[in-house]
Design a protein around this motif. Structure first.
Motif, PDB file in Angstrom:
ATOM      1  N   ALA A 124     -10.131   1.938   4.105  1.00 36.08           N
ATOM      2  CA  ALA A 124      -8.903   2.676   3.784  1.00 36.08           C
ATOM      3  C   ALA A 124      -8.421   3.496   4.977  1.00 36.08           C
ATOM      4  CB  ALA A 124      -9.117   3.588   2.585  1.00 36.08           C
ATOM      5  N   ARG A 130      -4.691   4.254   3.648  1.00 34.07           N
ATOM      6  CA  ARG A 130      -3.823   3.502   2.744  1.00 34.07           C
ATOM      7  C   ARG A 130      -4.626   3.003   1.551  1.00 34.07           C
ATOM      8  NH1 ARG A 130      -2.434  -2.264   5.823  1.00 34.07           N
ATOM      9  NH2 ARG A 130      -4.566  -3.116   5.803  1.00 34.07           N
ATOM     10  N   SER A 131      -3.893   2.798   0.458  1.00 35.67           N
ATOM     11  CA  SER A 131      -4.493   2.276  -0.772  1.00 35.67           C
ATOM     12  C   SER A 131      -3.379   1.731  -1.653  1.00 35.67           C
ATOM     13  CB  SER A 131      -5.236   3.395  -1.516  1.00 35.67           C
ATOM     14  OG  SER A 131      -5.647   2.952  -2.794  1.00 35.67           O
ATOM     15  N   PHE A 168       0.818  -1.203   0.000  1.00 35.86           N
ATOM     16  CA  PHE A 168       0.000   0.000   0.000  1.00 35.86           C
ATOM     17  C   PHE A 168       0.859   1.263   0.000  1.00 35.86           C
ATOM     18  CE2 PHE A 168      -2.245  -3.248   2.504  1.00 35.86           C
ATOM     19  CZ  PHE A 168      -3.467  -3.302   1.856  1.00 35.86           C
ATOM     20  N   ARG A 200      -5.921   7.201  -5.899  1.00 44.28           N
ATOM     21  CA  ARG A 200      -7.010   7.094  -4.936  1.00 44.28           C
ATOM     22  C   ARG A 200      -6.583   7.637  -3.574  1.00 44.28           C
ATOM     23  NH1 ARG A 200      -9.425   2.955  -1.376  1.00 44.28           N
ATOM     24  NH2 ARG A 200     -11.557   3.682  -0.992  1.00 44.28           N
ATOM     25  N   LEU A 201      -5.356   7.354  -3.198  1.00 37.85           N
ATOM     26  CA  LEU A 201      -4.854   7.863  -1.923  1.00 37.85           C
ATOM     27  C   LEU A 201      -4.888   9.394  -1.906  1.00 37.85           C
ATOM     28  CD1 LEU A 201      -3.205   6.619   0.683  1.00 37.85           C
ATOM     29  CD2 LEU A 201      -1.324   7.856  -0.396  1.00 37.85           C
TER      30      LEU A 201
END
Length: 389
Positions: free
Chosen positions: A347, A370-371, A321, A376-377
């Motif tokens: 997340a 987290r991702s 991640f 996306r984060l």
């Protein structure tokens, strides 16, 4: 394993080092500045004996050592320590002092300049052939004014030996500089201001200097910006760029880091990594927790295994991640905390209010998310910090 830990009470998440050492069979003795009963019960239970002392006073530290050694003997334990550690840069000198007087392997007072002073670090960087921002340790106010003419404005004034953004000043003009030079004490370092992203190279090495874990952070802004009120944001990357990896590993050898965590900072400018400073300690605040979240592993446990030789020391190398720290202050944000919990779902791996001593630089509240996907984060981080017009 007889382990002496300095300042077990701070920062709070570093209690995990003591808990892990205790699980792996180490006898943990401790010296710190807090009242013993102000510490959490589980931490108190993992410490064999604790002495409260002023860690800034050599005499107080020496008296505390005498008490600890007497207590060890009275409790039937060996009358020595195998390792002294604080994981906190402010007590690195205390650690070196204890190592010297008790003849314990580890850093000595003679190592402190290269590990703590910006001027000594700068010389080591130059010896490695690395480009750095123009800067020198100031001899006096006149030297500062002359040097400023060469460097130009804006510039940075910071203690030659200091931690974080404490007592650092961004100086915009000669008038401001004159006022500061007349008010500041000795031992300051002047450096050209560099407007570039800051990244880190962090990790853990064993007693032979072998790398057990490596990491890099990308900062949204500099710590000075956070101190001046910006919401804090930085994140753990999934991969370390090869040029940064090469320079970081070179500096671990150059500075002879052993049996320690480290945290090196760099400007990333025109495709080049320019070293700013090295720190012979773990990165601060929640960053160790973020590293753990990024790999679903446990650096506190890995450190304890290394120290106690209680098993093979290994850490997951594959980052699953990206992991971000997102701070919020007391602003009018678009989303409430409850709305964010719904939007972020799994997340969001941690939320809490920071200790007051951290809030100036790290914001009042911390969200750790987290991702596996950077975009996306960054989108989630933007949602957390978005304010109403």
């Amino acid at each position: 394993m007889e382990f002496l830990y300095l300042s077990p009470e701070f920062p709070p998440n570093f209690a995990n080092f003591i808990l892990a050492l205790d699980r792996h069979g180490a006898n943990v003795w401790a010296m710190g500045e807090s009242d013993f009963y102000d510490m959490p019960e589980r931490l108190r239970n993992a410490i064999r004996y604790y002495v409260r002392a002023d860690l800034t006073s050599v005499d107080a530290v020496d008296r505390a050592l005498e008490e600890l050694l007497y207590a060890k003997t009275a409790m039937g334990s060996p009358g020595h320590f195998d390792v002294v550690e604080s994981h906190n840069e402010i007590w690195l000198g205390t650690e070196a002092h204890i190592n010297r007087i008790l003849n314990i392997p580890g850093i000595r007072p003679g190592d402190l300049d290269r590990l703590k002073k910006k001027s000594a670090m700068k010389r080591q960087f130059a010896a490695c052939g690395l480009t750095t921002a123009r800067g020198e340790r100031l001899k006096d106010a006149a030297h500062g004014l002359d040097l400023a003419k060469e460097i130009g404005f804006p510039l940075i004034l910071k203690p030659d030996e200091g931690v974080g953004a404490s007592r650092i000043h961004k100086v915009s003009d000669p008038g401001q500089l004159k006022k500061l030079l007349s008010a500041l004490g000795a031992d300051y370092f002047m450096e050209a201001f560099v407007d570039a992203p800051i990244v880190s190279y962090d990790g853990l090495v064993d007693g032979n200097g072998g790398l057990l874990f490596e990491n890099t952070l990308t900062y949204g802004d500099g710590v000075l910006d956070y101190v001046h009120g910006k919401d804090t944001f930085f994140y753990v990357e999934r991969r370390i760029p090869k040029p940064l990896l090469n320079i970081g590993r070179q500096l671990v050898k150059t500075f002879e880091i052993r049996r320690k965590f480290f945290h090196f900072e760099f400007f990333f400018m025109d495709g080049t990594y320019m070293p700013i400073e090295i720190n012979c300690r773990p990165p601060g605040g929640a960053i160790l927790d973020m590293m753990n979240y990024s790999v679903d592993d446990d650096l506190f446990n890995a450190y304890a295994r290394m120290i106690t030789a209680s098993g093979q020391v290994s850490m997951a190398a594959n980052k699953k991640f990206y992991c971000a720290y997102v701070g919020r202050r007391n602003r009018n944000y678009v989303y409430t905390h409850g709305q964010l919990q719904q939007r972020l779902g799994d997340a969001l791996v941690e939320f809490g209010e920071n200790p007051k001593i951290f809030q100036e630089a790290m914001s009042r509240y911390r969200y750790i998310i987290r991702s596996p996907n950077r975009e996306r984060l960054l989108k989630m981080a933007g949602d957390i910090q978005r304010t109403k017009a």
